[in-house]
Design an enzyme around this catalytic site. Structure first.
Site, PDB file in Angstrom:
ATOM      1  N   THR A  13     -13.400   3.206  11.841  1.00  0.00           N
ATOM      2  CA  THR A  13     -14.443   3.731  12.744  1.00  0.00           C
ATOM      3  C   THR A  13     -14.220   5.193  13.089  1.00  0.00           C
ATOM      4  O   THR A  13     -13.188   5.764  12.743  1.00  0.00           O
ATOM      5  CB  THR A  13     -14.504   2.890  14.028  1.00  0.00           C
ATOM      6  OG1 THR A  13     -13.186   2.819  14.571  1.00  0.00           O
ATOM      7  CG2 THR A  13     -15.003   1.511  13.721  1.00  0.00           C
ATOM      8  N   THR A  18       0.871  -1.182   0.000  1.00  0.00           N
ATOM      9  CA  THR A  18       0.000   0.000   0.000  1.00  0.00           C
ATOM     10  C   THR A  18       0.863   1.171   0.000  1.00  0.00           C
ATOM     11  O   THR A  18       1.056   1.842   0.978  1.00  0.00           O
ATOM     12  CB  THR A  18      -0.850   0.200   1.224  1.00  0.00           C
ATOM     13  OG1 THR A  18      -1.561  -0.948   1.418  1.00  0.00           O
ATOM     14  CG2 THR A  18      -1.813   1.362   1.048  1.00  0.00           C
TER      15      THR A  18
END
Lengths: 408, 408
Positions: free
Chosen positions: B408, B192
């Protein structure tokens, strides 16, 4: 906190005729902790064993393999708190001295004793501490000591792992009792895992070894906590032949099949128990991969998911972050792999269909599954008929805490 | 807290003639955060690129590869906050729409625009939010915007990663400026990770691509944070040819070698920066494996160590638990592997010699090395002449925290 796993009670663990055990305290790591287990098998007992695949075998594994080839086994000597691994020649000598001491006290050859060690790597085994308590251990040998023994082999385990099952073979009640330990450094083809299983059934040596391999392939060889395989793993299956059943010479016969099924169920329980008590585990995860070209590639995909720190931390967070699962599938190294054939479900909720987000999927559905303590991830590869599965757990703060503080 | 890594200052990052950049805020994840970067290359610029090896390629990767094959690249459009991965056909359309919008605003073909996305997987790309700010981005294009751009491509990065180097090639000053991002889901053969490097040197297309591969093999392809490879990785090298140097047609010539060396150093800095800023990293670890039969097996051992959660948590705890390193070497899967030939050192302290604990080793020596923020683990396999190495970081509470809370 182990996931949906209760400790066994002492009276659930049934004696196996022909097996006596003792658990004593040698003060290997902490004074007073029970850390030495001695197991005695009656003469004529058959023993099958499987050992770690790690090229870096601990001294006791090397010695146990060698002893087992020389003669029938009569004693197992197990210590926790020190793995006697990475200890070189001195470690071999230490393990031999411990076996010698058992042999002298019990009038058997040294090669009739198999040593097992579990605990910290690279520290000298405190031989004198162990040999000093062996007379006490020999005196304490008793058939009903499985409960204490299951506690005596624990290291970072938070809960003892043991169970008994019974079945009737040609009119004779046969008992199988087993115990296991391990919660980190767990990966198949054996891991930091010790398991000892005994039955009073009469089973030929050849069938016993085959049964152990078959049962392990459905249990201990399908678990992983952190991908690290250990230097000390062993699983031992003993059959004392005292139950009076017609000796099982054939694994495909009715009795052989029934005994294998019971053994497999017991091994599945003990293997699951290790994952449920995985270091820091808060969830028990089954990963089922199907529609592969071979069982091996299904397993490869399952382990890639099971070892992904990103998947494991998402599971810990109860986050239905299926993208991480799909990314793990994508990097699992299958040849000519077409992601557009892949479907994934969390529990019974379809999340990816033909490589695309499932149209009917909602975050709420995913969340509902993720809130459970037991979660199944199913992957269909869409390229064959083979399937395989593994069991694993999530990755929590406590895994780091336990492994960062283990030696201090 | 990144390990021994300082943020670049705006004036350290030198403009590259022929490259203009703009960084704007589309509110993809958070309102006000700069999350869209547009890079413009002057006509005649050569572009080389390497993309993720993950079979599960994100939509922008698929599209960027296709566009690059069709014609010379003029624009890079990069967004953070959303990876546009696992988004199926809709994701391809979304990426295409974004490229279309850039193309219309700048009067180039759609295929002259390469899209890049990084962030959460499996969420629809908010195309309208991105296209809405593109006119502002085009207006803001400027040569001195590397600092803002390095911030605009960040996701869980805690620090921007960018640097410039200069060298003189036949009397002309040549500049290379690059930026990278990534801190989790990092593993070689791209991870990534996004990296954009530009030079004003004149370099042929063929030499440029070779240079990128060579430089990456000494940098980005040698790093791992957590073993998870991503769906979106890309590294782009642009050469505008505006510096006025004699065009480099040969990588083995003096100029070619010097440019490659400078590029490699820059890539090593940017790759190290990713590991130093690895999610939760508190230590920067170099793992050097030598005396192998092949470079490949050395790399295999190095990655097995680098990916071991037990080794990584011991490094976090500054615990010289070399047994975990030896156990990782032992399970790395080398054929006909003889552990008694293996030696291991922590920094300059020998801990294992010929498979046995080093006689002169003391825990104090090991502890002293482990207390450092930068640690080298050296492994000699004793079976050949090959060697290889990787860079990684430790595994801390914060890794779990970051990845458990990311969505979250």
């Amino acid at each position: 906190m182990a996931v949906n796993l209760a400790a066994p009670s002492a009276d659930e663990l049934l004696p196996v005729t022909g097996i006596r055990l003792a658990t004593v305290s040698a003060g290997i790591k902490k004074v007073g902790r029970k850390d030495v287990v001695l197991v005695e098998m009656t003469e004529g007992t058959h023993t099958a064993a499987v050992y770690t695949q790690n090229a870096f075998c601990a001294a006791p594994v090397v010695l146990a393999k060698s002893h087992q080839q020389q003669q029938a086994t009569r004693y197992l000597l197990i210590n926790s708190g020190n793995a006697n691994a990475g200890t070189g020649e001195a470690g071999m000598q230490a393990a031999t001295k411990c076996c010698d001491a058992v042999a002298k006290l019990t009038n058997v050859d040294t090669a009739a004793v198999l040593p097992f060690s579990t605990g910290v790597i690279g520290q000298p085994l405190p031989v004198e501490k162990i040999t000093a308590v062996l007379p006490e251990a020999v005196d304490a040998l008793s058939t009903d000591n499985w409960f204490d023994a299951a506690h005596g082999i624990m290291t970072t385990d938070t809960i003892a792992k043991a169970r008994s099952v019974q079945l009737v073979l040609n009119g004779k009640t046969v008992t199988i009792t087993g115990m296991s330990k391990g919660s980190g450094m767990i990966r198949p083809d054996m891991a930091t895992m010790l398991a000892y299983i005994a039955t009073d059934a009469a089973v030929s040596q050849a069938v016993l070894q085959t049964m152990l391999h078959k049962a392990m392939n459905q249990s201990f060889n399908r678990i992983t906590v952190d991908g690290d395989t250990s230097t000390n793993d062993a699983c031992v299956l003993m059959a004392t032949g005292q139950a009076g059943n017609t000796p099982i010479e054939n694994i495909t016969g009715d009795d052989g099949e029934r005994l294998l099924n019971a053994l497999t169920e017991l091994c599945r329980y003990l293997a699951q128990a290790i994952v449920r008590d995985g270091e820091g585990a808060t969830k028990f995860i089954s990963i089922a991969v199907s529609q592969g070209q071979s069982q091996e590639e299904c397993r490869q995909v399952a382990y890639t998911i099971a070892h992904s720190p990103l998947v494991k931390t998402a599971l810990f967070a109860s986050d239905a972050n299926w993208g991480r699962i799909l990314a793990a599938v994508g990097r699992s190294g299958l040849k000519d792999f077409d992601l557009t054939k892949v479907s994934i479900a969390l529990g019974d909720v379809s999340i990816v269909e033909q490589g695309q987000p499932a149209k009917a999927y909602t975050e709420e559905q995913g969340q509902k599954v993720m809130n459970d303590a037991e979660i199944t991830i199913s992957v269909e590869l869409g390229r064959g008929q083979a399937e395989d599965w593994v069991w694993t757990c999530d990755f929590s703060y406590d895994y780091v805490k336990i492994n960062a503080e283990y030696r201090t």
